[in-house]
Scaffold this active site. Structure first.
Site, PDB file in Angstrom:
ATOM      1  N   SER A   1      40.696  46.951  42.344  1.00  0.00           N
ATOM      2  CA  SER A   1      40.248  46.986  40.828  1.00  0.00           C
ATOM      3  C   SER A   1      41.013  48.315  40.424  1.00  0.00           C
ATOM      4  O   SER A   1      42.249  48.431  40.273  1.00  0.00           O
ATOM      5  CB  SER A   1      39.095  46.786  41.088  1.00  0.00           C
ATOM      6  OG  SER A   1      38.525  47.110  39.737  1.00  0.00           O
TER       7      SER A   1
ATOM      8  N   HIS B   1      41.455  43.625  38.689  1.00  0.00           N
ATOM      9  CA  HIS B   1      40.387  42.912  37.721  1.00  0.00           C
ATOM     10  C   HIS B   1      41.816  44.187  36.738  1.00  0.00           C
ATOM     11  O   HIS B   1      41.823  44.904  36.346  1.00  0.00           O
ATOM     12  CB  HIS B   1      39.491  43.971  37.957  1.00  0.00           C
ATOM     13  CG  HIS B   1      38.325  44.198  39.034  1.00  0.00           C
ATOM     14  ND1 HIS B   1      37.552  44.504  39.669  1.00  0.00           N
ATOM     15  CD2 HIS B   1      37.895  42.709  39.410  1.00  0.00           C
ATOM     16  CE1 HIS B   1      36.981  43.778  40.773  1.00  0.00           C
ATOM     17  NE2 HIS B   1      36.901  41.966  39.985  1.00  0.00           N
TER      18      HIS B   1
ATOM     19  N   ASP C   1      32.764  44.348  43.540  1.00  0.00           N
ATOM     20  CA  ASP C   1      33.395  42.810  44.103  1.00  0.00           C
ATOM     21  C   ASP C   1      34.194  42.840  45.517  1.00  0.00           C
ATOM     22  O   ASP C   1      35.437  43.761  45.467  1.00  0.00           O
ATOM     23  CB  ASP C   1      34.586  42.785  42.449  1.00  0.00           C
ATOM     24  CG  ASP C   1      34.938  41.122  42.690  1.00  0.00           C
ATOM     25  OD1 ASP C   1      33.896  40.485  43.262  1.00  0.00           O
ATOM     26  OD2 ASP C   1      35.839  40.847  41.650  1.00  0.00           O
TER      27      ASP C   1
END
Lengths: 196, 272
Positions: free
Chosen positions: A18, A45, A138
Site C-alpha cells: 500500500s 492499493h 490489509d
C-alpha cells in the site's frame, strides 16, 4: 533475521503493498532475473481510475512480461500480473484469474487479504507472499491463511518501510518466515524456484 | 474477512441443493468468487456447522431469499466509469436517436443505478420519451429497490462527480429530491423503465434491443457460461445494435465475435 534456508517450492509469488510500496517495487523489479519460473501477482492499493500507471511504470523497468489482469487470464511463469484498480483479484483452481466487484475489504478494492487468501487455497504450501509498506492492516488476515496452508510469509522490515504500520501489524500478528529490507528482496525472489 | 471455513466439495453440495430445490443454477459461476461469497455468508450468519447452513438453505425459503441476495454481488454505482458514459452520450445514443423507438436492456441491473444513469442521458438527449429501458436481475429483492429509485444520499457526491466527468452539464441535484438519508430520483426517469426478474443462466431472449448493457456481471461466470450468455445477447440484439460490457470484460474470445465491431477504446461492440 538470519537468512533461513529456502526449501519451499514456489509455484506463485504474491506481493501486496500500500502506501510507500511503489519505491520498493521500483527497486526490486529491475533486479529480477528473466528466467524466474513462477508467476508474480501484484496487489497494491491505489486510486480507482489511475488504472494502468503502475503497469506502465513497471513495464519499462523489468525484463518480465507485465500485464494488468484481464478476467479469466491464465497465470504463466515469468509473467507479472497486476490487480486492476477497483476490482478484487481471485485465483481459480485452474490458475486463471477472476475479478470481483464486491464490497471493499479494509476500505480497499483490490484488497490484499482477498488475493492472499485465494492464492493460499490454490497454491497451499507452494505459495510465497510478501507484504510491503502500508498504512492500514490489509494483508494481515490473508497472511494468517497463507501460514495455515503452509505457504511462506515474508514481510518488509518495518524499520526501513516508508509506512511501517502495515508490515508491523503483520509482524506482530503473523509469524513470518522472513523479514527483509527492500534491498534484500530481489535476491530472495531470484533464489526462489519452482522445482527445487 | 473470513477464513476458508467452506471447502470446494461443500460449495458443490450447496449449489447442487440450490439447483434441485429452487431451480437456480450457480454451477457455472466462477468458482473462487462464489466460494468466497458463500464462505462470507456462512461467517456473517454465525452457523455452527456446514450441515446446519446447508439444511437452512435447503429448507427455509425465507433464508434462501437472503442467500440469493448475499451470494450475488449487488455493488453498483451511477455513471460508473465516466468515459464509458461519455461514449454512450457522444456516439451510441445519438446513433440510436434515428430510430422511431429505442429499446434498451440492462441485464443484471441490481439496484438500478445504471438504468437511472442511462435514463438521465436519454433525457438530456431528448430521447427518453421514445425509449424503454428493460432492467432485469436474477434477484427479486434488488429489483424492488431499483423500482423505488432511492439511493443513499452519502453516495450522491461521488455520483455527481462521475456525472460531470461523463460530460454532464446540468445540475445533478435537479434529478432527485433529498430526504434525510435517501435521494429519490425523478419518477419521470423510472416511468420509462420496466423491471423484471430474468436469469441469464436459464431464461431466454424476450425481446429485440438496440442496446444491451451488461456490466460487471460476466466476471462472475465461467468461460462456457459467458459464451452462452453472449449467444443470448446476440439473439436479443438487432443488427447494428450495441452491446456494452464492464471495463474488464471482453467479447474477444467468443467464437462469434467477428460479427461485432468494437467502438473506439470502450468496452462497447456494435453488431454488424
Amino acid at each position: 533475521m538470519a537468512q533461513t534456508v529456502i526449501n519451499n517450492t514456489c509455484s506463485a509469488l504474491v506481493i501486496g503493498g500500500s502506501a510507500g510500496s511503489l519505491d520498493v517495487l521500483l527497486e526490486v523489479f529491475p533486479a529480477l532475473k528473466a528466467e524466474i519460473d513462477f508467476p508474480i501477482v501484484l496487489v497494491t492499493h491505489r486510486k480507482s481510475g489511475s488504472d494502468s500507471l503502475l503497469t506502465d511504470l513497471l513495464k519499462g523497468r523489468t525484463s518480465l512480461n507485465v500485464h494488468e489482469v484481464e478476467e479469466k487470464q491464465e497465470m504463466l511463469p515469468a509473467n507479472v500480473y497486476i490487480a486492476p484498480a477497483d476490482y478484487h483479484l481471485l485465483i481459480e483452481q485452474n490458475h486463471t484469474f477472476s475479478l470481483d466487484y464486491s464490497e471493499k475489504i479494509n476500505y480497499s478494492r483490490p484488497s490484499i487479504d482477498v488475493t492472499f487468501q485465494s492464492a493460499a487455497e490454490v497454491f497451499k504450501s507452494e505459495l510465497v507472499c510478501i507484504l510491503l509498506s502500508g498504512s492500514n492492516a490489509d494483508g494481515v488476515e490473508g497472511l494468517k491463511i497463507v501460514n495455515k496452508h503452509g505457504g511462506m510469509v515474508v514481510i518488509q522490515n518495518p524499520s526501513t518501510a516508508l509506512m511501517p504500520y502495515m508490515p508491523q501489524q503483520a509482524v506482530n500478528i503473523v509469524k513470518p518466515h522472513l523479514v527483509l529490507h527492500s534491498y534484500e528482496m530481489a535476491d530472495f525472489i531470484n533464489a526462489l524456484n519452482k522445482k527445487n | 474477512m473470513i477464513g476458508d471455513s467452506i471447502d470446494n466439495e461443500q460449495v458443490e453440495l450447496l449449489l447442487n441443493d440450490v439447483l434441485e430445490v429452487y431451480g437456480y443454477d450457480f454451477l457455472e459461476y466462477s468458482h473462487a468468487s462464489i466460494k468466497r461469497r458463500i464462505s462470507r455468508l456462512f461467517g456473517l450468519d454465525n452457523f455452527v456447522s456446514f450441515a446446519e447452513f446447508r439444511y437452512t438453505v435447503k429448507s427455509d425459503k425465507k433464508y434462501f431469499k437472503r442467500f440469493l441476495e448475499e451470494i450475488t454481488v449487488n455493488v453498483t454505482e451511477m455513471f460508473r466509469d465516466p468515459s464509458f458514459y461519455k461514449a454512450l452520450r457522444k456516439d451510441v445514443l445519438p446513433a440510436l436517436g434515428t430510430y422511431p423507438f429505442i429499446r434498451i436492456w440492462v441485464a443484471g441491473c441490481s439496484t438500478g443505478e445504471e438504468a437511472y444513469s442511462l435514463a438521465i442521458l436519454l433525457k438530456e438527449l431528448n430521447l427518453l420519451n421514445k425509449s424503454l429501458i428493460y432492467a432485469t436481475d436474477i434477484n427479486p429483492s434488488v429489483l424492488e429497490k431499483a423500482k423505488k429509485g432511492m439511493f443513499p444520499i452519502n453516495y450522491l457526491k461521488g455520483y455527481s462527480e462521475n456525472y460531470i466527468q461523463s460530460g454532464g452539464v446540468k445540475d445533478f441535484s435537479s434529478y432527485y429530491t433529498a430526504n434525510y438519508t435517501l435521494a429519490k430520483f425523478d419518477e419521470n426517469l423510472s416511468s420509462k423503465m420496466i423491471f423484471s426478474t430474468h436469469n441469464l443462466v436459464s431464461d431466454r431472449s424476450f425481446n429485440e434491443f438496440q442496446l444491451i448493457l451488461c456490466r460487471n456481471v460476466l466476471i462472475y461466470f465461467d468461460k462456457d457460461l459467458q459464451h452462452k450468455v453472449f449467444q443470448l445477447f446476440d439473439n436479443s440484439l438487432e443488427n447494428l445494435g450495441y452491446l456494452a460490457l464492464g471495463s474488464k470484460e471482453s467479447l474477444d474470445f467468443w467464437p462469434n465475435a467477428k460479427g461485432y465491431k468494437r467502438i473506439k477504446t470502450e468496452k462497447i461492440w456494435r453488431k454488424l
